[in-house]
Scaffold this motif. Structure first.
Motif, mmCIF file in Angstrom:
data_model
loop_
_atom_site.group_PDB
_atom_site.id
_atom_site.type_symbol
_atom_site.label_atom_id
_atom_site.label_comp_id
_atom_site.label_asym_id
_atom_site.label_seq_id
_atom_site.Cartn_x
_atom_site.Cartn_y
_atom_site.Cartn_z
ATOM 1 N N ASP A 1 11.760 -4.275 -3.945
ATOM 2 C CA ASP A 1 11.761 -4.935 -5.249
ATOM 3 C C ASP A 1 11.129 -4.002 -6.280
ATOM 4 O O ASP A 1 9.926 -3.737 -6.255
ATOM 5 C CB ASP A 1 10.976 -6.254 -5.174
ATOM 6 N N GLU A 2 11.943 -3.501 -7.191
ATOM 7 C CA GLU A 2 11.452 -2.562 -8.193
ATOM 8 C C GLU A 2 10.502 -3.235 -9.188
ATOM 9 O O GLU A 2 9.730 -2.552 -9.869
ATOM 10 C CB GLU A 2 12.619 -1.933 -8.951
ATOM 11 N N GLU A 3 10.577 -4.572 -9.300
ATOM 12 C CA GLU A 3 9.720 -5.268 -10.258
ATOM 13 C C GLU A 3 8.314 -5.487 -9.715
ATOM 14 O O GLU A 3 7.405 -5.813 -10.466
ATOM 15 C CB GLU A 3 10.340 -6.617 -10.633
ATOM 16 N N GLU A 4 8.135 -5.319 -8.407
ATOM 17 C CA GLU A 4 6.802 -5.471 -7.840
ATOM 18 C C GLU A 4 5.919 -4.302 -8.267
ATOM 19 O O GLU A 4 6.386 -3.177 -8.435
ATOM 20 C CB GLU A 4 6.873 -5.532 -6.308
ATOM 21 N N GLU A 5 4.633 -4.584 -8.420
ATOM 22 C CA GLU A 5 3.699 -3.535 -8.824
ATOM 23 C C GLU A 5 3.589 -2.482 -7.734
ATOM 24 O O GLU A 5 3.449 -2.793 -6.545
ATOM 25 C CB GLU A 5 2.324 -4.143 -9.102
ATOM 26 N N GLU A 6 3.651 -1.217 -8.136
ATOM 27 C CA GLU A 6 3.540 -0.121 -7.183
ATOM 28 C C GLU A 6 2.087 0.044 -6.732
ATOM 29 O O GLU A 6 1.156 -0.184 -7.491
ATOM 30 C CB GLU A 6 4.017 1.186 -7.812
ATOM 31 N N LEU A 7 1.925 0.457 -5.470
ATOM 32 C CA LEU A 7 0.621 0.873 -4.980
ATOM 33 C C LEU A 7 0.461 2.360 -5.283
ATOM 34 O O LEU A 7 1.428 3.042 -5.616
ATOM 35 C CB LEU A 7 0.515 0.603 -3.480
ATOM 36 N N SER A 8 -0.744 2.883 -5.168
ATOM 37 C CA SER A 8 -0.954 4.282 -5.508
ATOM 38 C C SER A 8 -2.042 4.896 -4.647
ATOM 39 O O SER A 8 -2.923 4.196 -4.124
ATOM 40 C CB SER A 8 -1.329 4.422 -6.988
ATOM 41 N N ILE A 9 -1.963 6.208 -4.482
ATOM 42 C CA ILE A 9 -3.002 6.979 -3.811
ATOM 43 C C ILE A 9 -3.220 8.261 -4.611
ATOM 44 O O ILE A 9 -2.383 8.648 -5.425
ATOM 45 C CB ILE A 9 -2.624 7.336 -2.355
ATOM 46 N N ILE A 10 -4.339 8.912 -4.383
ATOM 47 C CA ILE A 10 -4.592 10.234 -4.935
ATOM 48 C C ILE A 10 -4.286 11.248 -3.841
ATOM 49 O O ILE A 10 -4.854 11.170 -2.740
ATOM 50 C CB ILE A 10 -6.055 10.375 -5.398
ATOM 51 N N PHE A 11 -3.378 12.181 -4.118
ATOM 52 C CA PHE A 11 -2.971 13.161 -3.106
ATOM 53 C C PHE A 11 -3.207 14.562 -3.630
ATOM 54 O O PHE A 11 -2.810 14.909 -4.744
ATOM 55 C CB PHE A 11 -1.492 12.977 -2.747
ATOM 56 N N LYS A 12 -3.834 15.362 -2.793
ATOM 57 C CA LYS A 12 -4.166 16.728 -3.151
ATOM 58 C C LYS A 12 -3.299 17.667 -2.322
ATOM 59 O O LYS A 12 -3.359 17.644 -1.094
ATOM 60 C CB LYS A 12 -5.644 16.967 -2.871
ATOM 61 N N GLY A 13 -2.475 18.477 -2.958
ATOM 62 C CA GLY A 13 -1.619 19.408 -2.246
ATOM 63 C C GLY A 13 -0.169 19.237 -2.632
ATOM 64 O O GLY A 13 0.184 18.426 -3.494
ATOM 65 N N ASN A 14 0.687 20.003 -1.944
ATOM 66 C CA ASN A 14 2.114 19.997 -2.262
ATOM 67 C C ASN A 14 2.993 19.771 -1.042
ATOM 68 O O ASN A 14 4.212 19.720 -1.175
ATOM 69 C CB ASN A 14 2.515 21.342 -2.912
ATOM 70 N N ASP A 15 2.401 19.647 0.133
ATOM 71 C CA ASP A 15 3.195 19.557 1.354
ATOM 72 C C ASP A 15 3.687 18.129 1.577
ATOM 73 O O ASP A 15 2.886 17.186 1.636
ATOM 74 C CB ASP A 15 2.362 20.013 2.555
ATOM 75 N N VAL A 16 5.010 17.967 1.700
ATOM 76 C CA VAL A 16 5.598 16.641 1.897
ATOM 77 C C VAL A 16 5.177 16.065 3.250
ATOM 78 O O VAL A 16 4.957 14.858 3.388
ATOM 79 C CB VAL A 16 7.130 16.706 1.768
ATOM 80 N N GLY A 17 5.064 16.925 4.257
ATOM 81 C CA GLY A 17 4.660 16.445 5.579
ATOM 82 C C GLY A 17 3.276 15.825 5.569
ATOM 83 O O GLY A 17 3.038 14.785 6.205
ATOM 84 N N GLU A 18 2.344 16.450 4.844
ATOM 85 C CA GLU A 18 0.999 15.887 4.742
ATOM 86 C C GLU A 18 1.015 14.561 3.980
ATOM 87 O O GLU A 18 0.310 13.617 4.339
ATOM 88 C CB GLU A 18 0.073 16.879 4.035
ATOM 89 N N LEU A 19 1.813 14.506 2.921
ATOM 90 C CA LEU A 19 1.932 13.258 2.166
ATOM 91 C C LEU A 19 2.501 12.147 3.040
ATOM 92 O O LEU A 19 2.018 11.009 3.029
ATOM 93 C CB LEU A 19 2.825 13.478 0.943
ATOM 94 N N LYS A 20 3.524 12.474 3.827
ATOM 95 C CA LYS A 20 4.141 11.499 4.737
ATOM 96 C C LYS A 20 3.112 10.968 5.734
ATOM 97 O O LYS A 20 3.008 9.765 5.959
ATOM 98 C CB LYS A 20 5.310 12.153 5.464
ATOM 99 N N MET A 21 2.333 11.875 6.318
ATOM 100 C CA MET A 21 1.339 11.467 7.307
ATOM 101 C C MET A 21 0.282 10.560 6.678
ATOM 102 O O MET A 21 -0.125 9.546 7.250
ATOM 103 C CB MET A 21 0.676 12.695 7.920
ATOM 104 N N LYS A 22 -0.143 10.909 5.468
ATOM 105 C CA LYS A 22 -1.168 10.112 4.796
ATOM 106 C C LYS A 22 -0.653 8.728 4.456
ATOM 107 O O LYS A 22 -1.341 7.719 4.667
ATOM 108 C CB LYS A 22 -1.619 10.838 3.531
ATOM 109 N N LEU A 23 0.583 8.651 3.954
ATOM 110 C CA LEU A 23 1.153 7.354 3.601
ATOM 111 C C LEU A 23 1.393 6.493 4.833
ATOM 112 O O LEU A 23 1.226 5.272 4.800
ATOM 113 C CB LEU A 23 2.452 7.552 2.816
ATOM 114 N N GLU A 24 1.809 7.100 5.952
ATOM 115 C CA GLU A 24 2.013 6.339 7.186
ATOM 116 C C GLU A 24 0.709 5.714 7.661
ATOM 117 O O GLU A 24 0.692 4.596 8.174
ATOM 118 C CB GLU A 24 2.598 7.240 8.271
ATOM 119 N N GLU A 25 -0.400 6.460 7.507
ATOM 120 C CA GLU A 25 -1.700 5.906 7.893
ATOM 121 C C GLU A 25 -2.092 4.730 7.015
ATOM 122 O O GLU A 25 -2.691 3.762 7.468
ATOM 123 C CB GLU A 25 -2.767 7.003 7.802
ATOM 124 N N ILE A 26 -1.729 4.807 5.732
ATOM 125 C CA ILE A 26 -2.127 3.761 4.793
ATOM 126 C C ILE A 26 -1.316 2.488 4.996
ATOM 127 O O ILE A 26 -1.861 1.384 5.072
ATOM 128 C CB ILE A 26 -1.976 4.268 3.339
#
Length: 499
Positions: free
Chosen positions: A427-452
């Motif tokens: 649902d695009e109308e639902e409020e988005e969640l957010s995190i602060i991410f440091k770096g540029n690696d998509v793999g690290e971002l994926k791992m962090k989001l999976e944990e969250i």
């Protein structure tokens, strides 16, 4: 949950003394005072992967589903439908029964509740799923469960009529095990189950904190638990990007379910003995450095769907207060007696930094270049040891650099995200969640989001501004630190992703 384990067929009656009905169109649901019809009967299916949730099946063979479709544009409530999903662990058809006195609430994993609406048209007799925010609609999420006594022959005939509407039934159905869901025992093709897709069901709240080094806690008022600059008080604040909203997690030694939370000022979140107001039950929550670390700085995480409650050793809960001043934005700990404020003790946990486990000491001592034992090893063994030594050193140096270096003032970019379902829809109308991410690696971002979000094997996607399709992010994020909007899609939903 007990009533659902002892019976296979139930009727659900709302606070208006109306029954939950599966409409003849095999798509919609509503409320009706007529409870004698077959449409008021719902078959309960236990979920083997998690005994805390159930599936609820209508007389048409379809499942009670918390859809993403808004009931009325601009309103919070969303439609409750009858659907037949491909994945039987689709979170939309899983409901958690929560006992409330003699009645029950049915909560889905998104934290919303099955609700029988009252009032005037167009709300009258409708069924939606939503949270309950005010006292006048609090009872709308309560349901009376009536167990239906039904013979095995009646249940078999009902099952046969259901499966005949979407599958050819062979003669083997005469040997159907009445005690099992028809989707597991019948000769129809069973839908593929992705067991890892919803592994958060089996995870405790403690597992979230065990894998976290730093977290943010967001209250039901959408404000973050924040350490005030006076290094003594705490409050709620809408700014979740400041260092004051980040809390370092410490696991209490010799305990598998107790944590401590330390502020950016290296002081512990503390349940004090100071009353917030004289004569009131709530007491102050402070930042302190006690001479002796005791139970006042210890909290037990307890899971409630997607949210967490933090309980003291004496049974009170961390509470983010709302209302008018002087209560607004304050934080106390208390036992929620009033139903209108019970949800004030629920918190969303955002994992800001994942805990990195240091390498095992055994590897560092065994693979030592000065060790005499290396000289007696074979050439292949020496090569292997040399590689292991190099790898262990790299791990150790990386770990020490992470622990010893001061925190960079540049906290990285803000990543806003939606979580799609197993069909790739959100649902695009639902409020988005957010995190602060440091770096540029998509793999690290994926791992962090999976944990969250507590999901396994997701694809991090971005929406194309040209055609609106989702495309997976590849390798690196853009080099600048501008904020990004992404969508997490289960890897099983490749049909919904453009390649």
């Amino acid at each position: 949950m007990e009533v659902f384990t002892k019976t296979k067929v139930v009727k659900l009656k709302s606070h208006l003394d109306k029954y939950l009905i599966a409409d003849d169109d095999q798509e919609n649901t509503r409320q009706s005072r007529t409870g004698s019809t077959q449409k008021a009967r719902w078959i309960i299916e236990q979920v083997e992967e998690n005994n805390q949730v159930i599936r609820i099946r209508s007389c048409h063979g379809k499942y009670l589903t918390a859809s993403h479709e808004a009931f009325l544009l601009g309103m919070t409530g969303k439609k409750v439908m009858q659907t037949m999903p491909e994945n039987m662990m689709d979170s939309r058809i899983l409901w958690q029964p929560i006992k409330d006195g003699f009645l029950v609430r049915l909560k889905n994993v998104w934290g919303t509740y099955l609700r029988g609406n009252g009032g005037t048209i167009p709300w009258r007799n409708t069924v939606t799923h939503d949270t309950y925010f005010n006292a006048s609609t609090y009872n709308w999420t309560l349901w009376d469960v009536e167990a239906i006594q039904i013979t095995e022959n009646d249940l078999l005939n009902e099952y046969l009529s259901m499966v005949s509407s979407f599958s050819s039934v062979s003669g083997e159905l005469s040997g159907l095990d009445i005690g099992s869901p028809v989707s597991d025992r019948s000769t129809m093709q069973s839908p593929k189950v992705y067991r890892n897709q919803n592994s958060f069901f089996s995870r405790s709240a403690m597992e979230v904190f065990q894998n976290a080094k730093t977290v943010r806690l967001r209250s039901t008022h959408n404000k973050y638990l924040t350490a005030e600059a006076n290094q003594e008080s705490v409050k709620q604040d809408k700014d979740g990007s400041s260092k004051n909203s980040k809390w370092t997690v410490e696991i209490v030694p010799n305990s598998d379910n107790i944590i401590r939370l330390k502020s950016c000022y290296n002081k512990y979140l503390t349940a004090s003995n100071q009353p917030f107001f004289m004569g009131m039950t709530g007491k102050r929550v402070l930042q302190t450095v006690p001479k002796k670390v005791d139970s006042s700085v210890e909290w037990e995480p307890i899971r409630e769907g997607w949210k967490v409650k933090l309980r003291t050793r004496y049974g009170q809960f961390l509470r983010g207060n709302g209302g008018l001043p002087p209560w607004r934005n304050t934080v106390t700990f208390d036992i929620p007696y009033r139903t209108a404020t019970k949800h004030w003790v629920y918190w969303d946990v955002d994992v800001v930094e994942i805990a990195i486990q240091p390498p095992a000491p055994l590897l560092l001592t065994y693979y030592t270049p000065q060790s005499d034992s290396l000289a007696s090893e074979s050439s292949s063994g020496s090569t292997s040891s040399s590689k292991s030594t190099s790898f262990s050193r790299q791990e150790s140096n990386a770990s020490m650099a992470d622990l010893g270096s001061p925190r960079n003032e540049d906290e990285g970019r803000v990543i806003y995200y939606h979580v799609a379902d197993n069909l790739g829809e959100y649902d695009e109308e639902e409020e988005e969640l957010s995190i602060i991410f440091k770096g540029n690696d998509v793999g690290e971002l994926k791992m962090k989001l999976e944990e969250i979000v507590l999901l396994d094997d997701v694809v991090v996607c971005t929406k194309s501004p040209l055609n609106g399709k989702l495309y997976p992010l590849q390798l690196q994020l853009p080099p600048d630190n501008l904020s990004m909007h992404v969508v997490l899609v289960p890897s099983s939903s490749n049909g919904a992703i453009g390649f």
